[in-house]
Scaffold this motif. Structure first.
Motif: not given
Ligand code: FE2
Ligand code: FE2
Lengths: 105, 212
Positions: B39-57, B99-108
């Protein structure tokens, strides 16, 4: 309701990433089947050693690959063994296929 | 009902209905540390590290939600509710899972849209929620559960966990997700829960063949 399950690029996983999962399967098989299959604990040790082997050390990788082949009888699950053993041996076979076959020296 | 502070903490040195879940909490906390960095990287770079974000998801959706929350919601909680109808801590935990599922959907959705700000907002919301949720379960609910369950009920719950981990998820899936969690941790300099032998023993305690 279950959250959506995103796709991931597992197909591109390297043998090192595969070993990361196999480390858990090997530990489980050693824990559960160790009493009847003493080689299970040695297989788990070899997996850990392989994980710690530097990428450039192809001699050790080749030697450990041969050791896994020996310990698993050519990656054939023990007769009547459970799904965890099958998954472990199948995974180790794939890793061994990706490792150097012979000592490079 | 006594105060949870006066009840013993979950004993991680032996396999039980609560220690298995507390062991899994350590892995989820490890993934939360990674997600916080993503999340910090996404904010700093204005770009999501998408491969790792998808793996974490994938780990969050399958390991934390489907498998871990599945064990709680369909196996442990019903047993606790049968012992004590209307047991309120369980109702609160169920609501937080929703509530946690709503956050997972939002991240996805944010990853799919490449929306870095939305990803970071959902990721940080999820991390805060799950850290507090795990704290409540480990330090309150599971202390009560440890006192409530008889040895026979404990064994029954463990058998239910085996059904989810092996029959529902499929042999090897649990370990594949643990492997992804550890690879992500190594990449982002987060300590691995599995480096503790005690936690490793709990994570590998349940085998589909029932010999554990
Ligand atoms: Fe929970
Ligand atoms: Fe939990």
């Amino acid at each position: 309701m279950t959250a959506p399950i995103p796709a991931t690029a597992t197909a591109t996983a390297t043998w090192r990433e595969q070993l990361s999962a196999l480390r858990f399967l090997a530990a489980k098989v050693a824990r559960v089947h160790g009493p009847t299959h003493p080689d299970a604990a040695i297989i788990a040790q070899v997996v850990n050693t392989l994980i710690d082997t530097p990428a450039v050390d192809m001699d050790t990788q080749a030697a450990l690959s041969r050791r896994l082949d020996e310990l698993t009888g050519g990656f054939h699950p023990w007769p009547g063994s459970c799904g965890s053993v099958h998954q472990l041996f199948t995974g180790l076979k794939a890793v061994a296929a990706a490792l150097p076959k012979k000592s490079q020296s | 009902m006594p105060c949870a502070d006066h009840l013993p903490p979950v004993d991680l040195s032996r396999v039980s209905a609560t220690s298995i879940l507390s062991g899994e909490h350590r892995v989820i906390l490890q993934v939360l540390d990674v997600v916080e960095k993503l999340a910090a990287l996404a904010l700093r770079d204005q770009r999501i590290p998408s491969e790792h974000a998808s793996q974490a998801l994938e780990v969050l959706a399958k390991f934390a939600d489907r498998c871990h929350h599945g064990k709680e919601e369909t196996v442990l909680f019903p047993v606790l509710e049968a012992i004590q109808p209307g047991f309120s801590p369980v109702q609160m935990m169920r609501a937080e899972h929703v509530e946690s599922r709503a956050f997972i959907r939002a991240m996805t959705e944010a990853v799919a849209a490449g929306d870095a700000a939305s990803y970071a907002r959902a990721a940080n919301g999820y991390v805060d929620l799950l850290r507090q949720h795990i704290h409540k379960e480990d330090d309150i609910l599971f202390r009560f559960a440890g006192q409530m369950l008889t040895p026979a009920q404990d064994a029954e719950v463990l058998d239910g966990y085996r059904r989810i981990e092996h029959d529902d998820m499929g042999d090897g899936t649990h370990e594949r997700l643990l492997g992804i969690a550890d690879t992500l941790a190594t990449t982002y300099g987060v300590p691995r829960a599995s480096d503790s032998q005690q936690i490793m023993d709990l994570l590998t305690a349940i085998c589909g063949c029932k010999k554990d």
